[in-house]
Design an enzyme around this catalytic site. Structure first.
Site, PDB file in Angstrom:
ATOM      1  N   GLU A 105       0.727  -1.104   0.021  1.00  0.00           N
ATOM      2  CA  GLU A 105       0.011   0.060  -0.124  1.00  0.00           C
ATOM      3  C   GLU A 105       0.891   1.068   0.035  1.00  0.00           C
ATOM      4  O   GLU A 105       2.151   1.166   0.301  1.00  0.00           O
ATOM      5  CB  GLU A 105      -0.726   0.006   1.258  1.00  0.00           C
ATOM      6  CG  GLU A 105      -1.730  -1.210   1.413  1.00  0.00           C
ATOM      7  CD  GLU A 105      -2.806  -1.280   0.376  1.00  0.00           C
ATOM      8  OE1 GLU A 105      -3.319  -0.159  -0.177  1.00  0.00           O
ATOM      9  OE2 GLU A 105      -3.575  -2.307   0.229  1.00  0.00           O
ATOM     10  N   ASP A 135      -0.119  -6.801  10.089  1.00  0.00           N
ATOM     11  CA  ASP A 135      -1.192  -7.352   9.594  1.00  0.00           C
ATOM     12  C   ASP A 135      -0.680  -8.901   9.754  1.00  0.00           C
ATOM     13  O   ASP A 135      -1.668  -9.732  10.092  1.00  0.00           O
ATOM     14  CB  ASP A 135      -1.017  -7.193   8.014  1.00  0.00           C
ATOM     15  CG  ASP A 135      -1.515  -7.992   7.105  1.00  0.00           C
ATOM     16  OD1 ASP A 135      -2.788  -8.032   6.732  1.00  0.00           O
ATOM     17  OD2 ASP A 135      -1.063  -9.179   6.582  1.00  0.00           O
ATOM     18  N   LYS A 142      -3.465 -11.949  11.490  1.00  0.00           N
ATOM     19  CA  LYS A 142      -3.517 -13.347  11.149  1.00  0.00           C
ATOM     20  C   LYS A 142      -3.168 -14.448  12.115  1.00  0.00           C
ATOM     21  O   LYS A 142      -4.011 -15.368  12.112  1.00  0.00           O
ATOM     22  CB  LYS A 142      -2.904 -13.331   9.884  1.00  0.00           C
ATOM     23  CG  LYS A 142      -3.460 -12.561   8.589  1.00  0.00           C
ATOM     24  CD  LYS A 142      -2.546 -12.535   7.622  1.00  0.00           C
ATOM     25  CE  LYS A 142      -3.095 -11.622   6.471  1.00  0.00           C
ATOM     26  NZ  LYS A 142      -2.163 -11.535   5.227  1.00  0.00           N
TER      27      LYS A 142
END
Length: 433
Positions: A191, A202, A206
């Protein structure tokens, strides 16, 4: 059973467009599998006039969430809009309307998964989120169904394609971190603001989801120790090559026999013989060790429109099959074990350590004696003159030791007059066990 099941989409971005495309292109396959058709009846978007990569019927687009959430003909809601609070509100509203929910929203599930599971159970609805981890890899269903009779001891993996791409460029090509990140952004792997990826956030979200499923414990994001890759040096990666290691951002979830758990995300040196060491570029892979099954590994694309949409559709199909059987909302499994985090003196690993020390007789002997007193031995040693005046650079790899002992050693090491600086240290994982 209905001749056609209606789907409502919340969001029509990369993944949402992929879901709509799969439903249109694979309609015959879905009818064969389910005995009924599947159609997208309504899609919530923010801007009706926005140009879209997928040519969808504009008459089904809406900016009013009630057109999806309160439509009695819609049986399944697919949330692919992203964000947290708004998505959470819509999903809870969908459950109250007795609609089953499929989401790809890892941030939401990491933060509010237990609450949403409870709400789904209370309303006898399904909540599935296969696409929240690993993109198109059938990972969560593999854990919750395929390995349901086993006792998972360890889950470790590469669960962020952006960082894996960057590390591949640095490790294989010698590209600087800044240039590798820029290339990843140009290719669409990263990004414009890459913080969540490169700082490990991130991957941490997860790993929360994977740990919950693997250990039947309510792991929270605050339980995860997180370190990213933004401060990695090419010097360490070059030493890693000499030692036959590859650098990866690894998510760890370990459980001891007494059900203590450790969950972390950190740059890690892997032996080149470890199965995860060969996973390159934007690919994801998760290595699982169970008492009964032993070693297994899931590998594949961790992102992308159609791979992620494939995972979403696997959940859609399961929800519709449950509708046919009348068993929606029956899959919820309550946490079994109370959460207890593994203390540092029970967390074992090897460690890589790079130091700058005064280039004088007896310097290394002092360092060796300190580690000997701490009960830590060395497996590998590299030494060369530093570019800095009158300093030498030393790299050691320890044998397995506890994290507590290693951190105590670092503190004492910094007090030695011969040690100019502790440049870096990383966890080391050897061959797969």
């Amino acid at each position: 059973m209905e001749k056609e099941v209606s789907i409502g989409l919340l969001g029509l971005g990369v993944v949402g467009s992929g879901v709509a495309q799969l439903i249109e292109n694979y309609q015959d396959d879905l009818k064969h599998q389910l005995g009924c058709g599947v159609r997208v009846k309504s899609v919530l978007v923010r801007n009706l006039e926005k140009a879209r990569s997928y040519d969808i019927d504009h008459s089904i687009l809406t900016t009013n969430c009630d057109d999806v959430l309160n439509d009695p003909d819609i049986n399944v809601v697919v949330e692919v809009m992203g964000g947290i609070e708004e998505a959470r509100k819509y999903i809870l509203q969908a459950f109250q309307a007795k609609k089953h929910v499929i989401t790809a929203n890892k941030d939401l599930i990491a933060l509010y998964g237990p609450e949403l599971e409870a709400a789904a159970n209370e309303n006898e609805c399904d909540l599935f989120y296969e696409a929240s981890v690993g993109g198109g890899i059938p990972l969560l269903r593999g854990l919750s169904d395929g390995l349901v009779s086993d006792r998972i001891q360890q889950v470790m993996g590469i669960v962020n394609g952006t960082t894996n791409y960057i590390l591949t460029k640095m490790d294989v090509d010698g590209t600087s971190y800044e240039d590798a990140l820029k290339e990843a952004q140009e290719l669409g792997f990263a990004e414009a603001d890459p913080t969540a990826d490169v700082e490990g956030l991130d991957a941490a979200r997860k790993m929360v989801i994977l740990a919950r499923l693997s250990f039947l414990t309510n792991v929270e994001l605050d339980d995860v120790e997180v370190e990213g890759i933004s401060n990695l040096s090419l010097t360490d990666l070059q030493y890693g090559k000499q030692l036959d290691y590859s650098m990866k951002l690894i998510g760890f979830a370990n459980r001891t026999n007494d059900h203590h758990i450790e969950v972390s995300v950190q740059p890690t040196f892997l032996s080149n013989k470890h199965p995860l060491a060969s996973v390159t570029d934007e690919y994801n892979a998760v290595y699982i060790n169970g008492e009964a099954v032993g070693e297994t590994m899931f590998y594949g694309p961790g992102a992308g429109s159609l791979p992620t949409a494939t995972a979403v559709m696997s959940d859609v199909v399961e929800a519709i099959k449950n509708m046919r059987l009348g068993v929606n909302g029956k899959k919820f499994v309550k946490p079994r074990f109370q959460k207890e985090l593994t203390p540092m003196d029970q967390r074992y690993s090897q460690f890589y350590l790079r130091l700058h020390v005064k280039d004088e007789v007896g310097a290394f002997a002092l360092i060796s004696e300190l580690f000997h007193q701490m009960g830590i031995s060395f497996e590998r040693i590299l030494q060369k003159p530093s570019n800095k005046d009158e300093l030498a650079e030393i790299v050691v790899v320890t044998h397995e030791t506890s994290l507590a002992k290693f951190k105590d050693s670092l503190a004492k090491l910094r007090e030695l007059y011969v040690v100019e600086n502790v440049e870096s240290f990383f966890r080391v994982e050897g061959d797969a066990k």
